[in-house]
Design a protein around this motif. Structure first.
Motif, PDB file in Angstrom:
ATOM      1  N   GLY A 144     -15.870   6.011   7.406  1.00 43.51           N
ATOM      2  CA  GLY A 144     -14.471   5.686   7.191  1.00 43.51           C
ATOM      3  C   GLY A 144     -14.019   6.041   5.793  1.00 43.51           C
ATOM      4  N   TYR A 145     -14.879   5.810   4.790  1.00 40.97           N
ATOM      5  CA  TYR A 145     -14.509   6.178   3.428  1.00 40.97           C
ATOM      6  C   TYR A 145     -14.390   7.695   3.297  1.00 40.97           C
ATOM      7  CZ  TYR A 145     -14.128   6.490  -1.570  1.00 40.97           C
ATOM      8  OH  TYR A 145     -13.652   6.782  -2.832  1.00 40.97           O
ATOM      9  N   GLY A 146     -15.329   8.407   3.906  1.00 44.69           N
ATOM     10  CA  GLY A 146     -15.290   9.862   3.803  1.00 44.69           C
ATOM     11  C   GLY A 146     -13.990  10.453   4.294  1.00 44.69           C
ATOM     12  N   ASP A 147     -13.402   9.852   5.301  1.00 41.05           N
ATOM     13  CA  ASP A 147     -12.122  10.338   5.830  1.00 41.05           C
ATOM     14  C   ASP A 147     -10.977  10.134   4.842  1.00 41.05           C
ATOM     15  OD1 ASP A 147     -13.427  11.003   8.173  1.00 41.05           O
ATOM     16  OD2 ASP A 147     -12.838   9.166   9.227  1.00 41.05           O
ATOM     17  N   LEU A 148     -11.166   9.211   3.910  1.00 36.04           N
ATOM     18  CA  LEU A 148     -10.093   8.844   2.984  1.00 36.04           C
ATOM     19  C   LEU A 148     -10.351   9.293   1.548  1.00 36.04           C
ATOM     20  CD1 LEU A 148      -9.698   5.136   4.183  1.00 36.04           C
ATOM     21  CD2 LEU A 148      -8.195   7.050   4.775  1.00 36.04           C
TER      22      LEU A 148
ATOM     23  N   THR B  90      -0.071  10.617  -1.509  1.00 36.83           N
ATOM     24  CA  THR B  90      -1.353  10.044  -1.083  1.00 36.83           C
ATOM     25  C   THR B  90      -1.208   8.572  -0.721  1.00 36.83           C
ATOM     26  OG1 THR B  90      -1.939   9.651  -3.416  1.00 36.83           O
ATOM     27  CG2 THR B  90      -2.752  11.686  -2.387  1.00 36.83           C
ATOM     28  N   THR B  91      -0.365   7.849  -1.443  1.00 36.34           N
ATOM     29  CA  THR B  91      -0.145   6.443  -1.098  1.00 36.34           C
ATOM     30  C   THR B  91       0.511   6.325   0.269  1.00 36.34           C
ATOM     31  OG1 THR B  91       0.071   5.831  -3.439  1.00 36.34           O
ATOM     32  CG2 THR B  91       0.963   4.295  -1.808  1.00 36.34           C
ATOM     33  N   HIS B  92       1.473   7.173   0.536  1.00 43.34           N
ATOM     34  CA  HIS B  92       2.127   7.164   1.851  1.00 43.34           C
ATOM     35  C   HIS B  92       1.111   7.459   2.956  1.00 43.34           C
ATOM     36  CE1 HIS B  92       5.328   7.578   4.785  1.00 43.34           C
ATOM     37  NE2 HIS B  92       4.804   8.744   5.165  1.00 43.34           N
ATOM     38  N   ALA B  93       0.234   8.408   2.720  1.00 45.94           N
ATOM     39  CA  ALA B  93      -0.776   8.742   3.721  1.00 45.94           C
ATOM     40  C   ALA B  93      -1.746   7.587   3.938  1.00 45.94           C
ATOM     41  CB  ALA B  93      -1.530  10.000   3.290  1.00 45.94           C
ATOM     42  N   LEU B  94      -2.110   6.894   2.879  1.00 47.39           N
ATOM     43  CA  LEU B  94      -3.009   5.745   3.015  1.00 47.39           C
ATOM     44  C   LEU B  94      -2.334   4.613   3.788  1.00 47.39           C
ATOM     45  CD1 LEU B  94      -4.580   5.721  -0.561  1.00 47.39           C
ATOM     46  CD2 LEU B  94      -5.817   6.105   1.577  1.00 47.39           C
TER      47      LEU B  94
ATOM     48  N   MET C  49      -4.788  -3.343   8.025  1.00 50.70           N
ATOM     49  CA  MET C  49      -5.173  -3.508   6.623  1.00 50.70           C
ATOM     50  C   MET C  49      -6.628  -3.945   6.494  1.00 50.70           C
ATOM     51  SD  MET C  49      -2.900  -2.525   4.492  1.00 50.70           S
ATOM     52  CE  MET C  49      -3.581  -3.246   2.996  1.00 50.70           C
ATOM     53  N   ASP C  50      -7.096  -4.779   7.430  1.00 52.99           N
ATOM     54  CA  ASP C  50      -8.501  -5.188   7.368  1.00 52.99           C
ATOM     55  C   ASP C  50      -9.419  -3.994   7.576  1.00 52.99           C
ATOM     56  OD1 ASP C  50      -7.758  -7.793   6.921  1.00 52.99           O
ATOM     57  OD2 ASP C  50      -8.099  -8.469   8.975  1.00 52.99           O
ATOM     58  N   GLY C  51      -9.059  -3.125   8.498  1.00 51.92           N
ATOM     59  CA  GLY C  51      -9.864  -1.933   8.728  1.00 51.92           C
ATOM     60  C   GLY C  51      -9.869  -1.012   7.524  1.00 51.92           C
ATOM     61  N   LEU C  52      -8.700  -0.871   6.896  1.00 47.33           N
ATOM     62  CA  LEU C  52      -8.629  -0.046   5.686  1.00 47.33           C
ATOM     63  C   LEU C  52      -9.467  -0.661   4.576  1.00 47.33           C
ATOM     64  CD1 LEU C  52      -7.220   2.438   4.358  1.00 47.33           C
ATOM     65  CD2 LEU C  52      -5.543   0.811   3.460  1.00 47.33           C
ATOM     66  N   GLN C  53      -9.362  -1.977   4.389  1.00 52.25           N
ATOM     67  CA  GLN C  53     -10.131  -2.643   3.346  1.00 52.25           C
ATOM     68  C   GLN C  53     -11.630  -2.443   3.565  1.00 52.25           C
ATOM     69  OE1 GLN C  53      -9.788  -6.921   3.211  1.00 52.25           O
ATOM     70  NE2 GLN C  53     -10.740  -7.081   1.211  1.00 52.25           N
TER      71      GLN C  53
END
Length: 361
Positions: free
Chosen positions: A138-142, A159-163, A172-176
């Motif tokens: 998941g980190y590698g994708d971001l 980049t913020t918009h894409a995130l 948000m939990d998945g992103l975190q």
């Protein structure tokens, strides 16, 4: 049991590592603590000497020890150091042994960074290095979005918009979890766990058993900032909710959140040092928690870490313009409002007091 309390009540946050360190050492000497310093081979941002400092109060042969650690994540040491110094300045004559480890990551503390001299997050470095580190696809994708090669306004916005779009997809939990759980493939990225034990990891491995002495019961309080509601000190356990250690924590403190069951403000971490304590200090009954004090919202924290990672990967941290990014990081992890400090002090005093009462009643 009542704790002896001194008349002074100094509540302040220091502005530099060197000032915080000297306040801590002065407070330790005034409290009659046994003090030892372990120099770091690097120098600080202003050329100052760096060290892990250890101050011990109470009997050396105590069966029960409370270990209080600041600066695991360097910039978070400004609050942690203030709490440790305040305790030494205002309390006296503990009936058990209390050990303060000041500035576990002194380089990050001095440079106002969360990570160490190797861009390593110390709390992702305690994996089993005899095995391949855990993957984080998941980190590698971001990765390229999180730390782009440019940090101009247009790149930040894009980049913020894409995130945020990615967060809308996975939550948000998945992103975190993807961003902060720990990653071992992007050395210039966020929450990087390294390729082996770093200097502070090796120091703990070499010294922890001796520092805490031949105790039977060990309580660990690791001081953190940056997640959760403003000023609230969430108690986070790295133990499973069905473990004896977790049940002791809830008996003593009430609401303790395990990072392993999704109830905590923290993601589930790989390489957290609290998980390694039973191996680093064998033969003790260990009850370990992190206190996580909230500051600002999660997006503001993440933006500060992205700016810092860009600065050290692609910018020049010695330029005068870098000061604005350091200020941004400090603001994300330390609130200089006296009301915030008073709030976190009250919580800290309660947590340490409850641990001492649980051990001595």
């Amino acid at each position: 049991m009542m704790l002896a309390v001194r008349s002074s009540d100094q509540r302040r946050l220091d502005l530099t590592y060197d000032a915080a360190r000297h306040r801590f050492l002065d407070a330790a000497v005034a409290a009659g603590a046994r003090v030892e310093s372990h120099p770091h081979p690097a120098r600080g941002r202003e050329g100052e000497a760096l060290a892990i400092d250890v101050a011990t109060v109470g009997p050396d042969d105590a069966d029960d020890v409370v270990l209080i650690v600041s600066g695991t994540h360097g910039v978070e040491g400004y609050a942690g150091s203030a709490l440790q110094s305040w305790w030494l300045e205002t309390h006296a004559d503990p009936s058990i042994r209390i050990v303060f480890v000041h500035g576990l990551n002194p380089v990050g503390f001095s440079w106002v960074r969360r990570v160490n001299e190797d861009n390593v997050d110390l709390n992702r470095n305690f994996v089993d290095w005899e095995q391949p580190p855990p993957p984080n696809r998941g980190y590698g994708d971001l990765a390229d979005l999180l730390v782009p090669t440019s940090w101009d306004d247009e790149t930040q916005q894009a980049t913020t918009h894409a995130l945020l779009e990615r967060a809308a997809e996975i939550g948000m939990d998945g992103l975190q979890q993807a961003v902060s759980g720990g990653q071992y493939a992007h050395p210039d990225g966020l929450f990087y766990g390294g390729t082996g034990p770093v200097w502070s990891h090796r120091w703990l491995t070499d010294h922890l058993d001796r520092v805490i002495g031949p105790c039977a019961r060990l309580v660990v309080v690791d001081l953190h900032t940056g997640l959760g509601p403003w000023g609230h000190g969430e108690l986070i356990s790295t133990d499973r909710a069905d473990s004896d250690a977790y049940r002791r924590g809830t008996d003593w403190w009430g609401d303790v959140r395990s990072m392993l069951d999704g109830a905590s403000v923290s993601a589930e971490l790989s390489g957290d040092w609290l998980q390694a304590i039973p191996q680093l200090a064998p033969g003790r009954e260990v009850t370990a928690i992190a206190i996580e004090y909230g500051t600002v919202d999660m997006v503001t924290v993440l933006q500060s870490l992205r700016a810092d990672a860009w600065l050290h990967a692609h910018g020049d941290p010695t330029e005068a313009t870098a000061a604005a990014i350091r200020d941004q990081v400090r603001h994300a992890f330390v609130d200089d409002d006296p009301a915030w400090l008073a709030t976190i002090i009250d919580r800290f005093d309660d947590v340490v007091g409850q641990a001492i009462r649980a051990l001595t009643d």
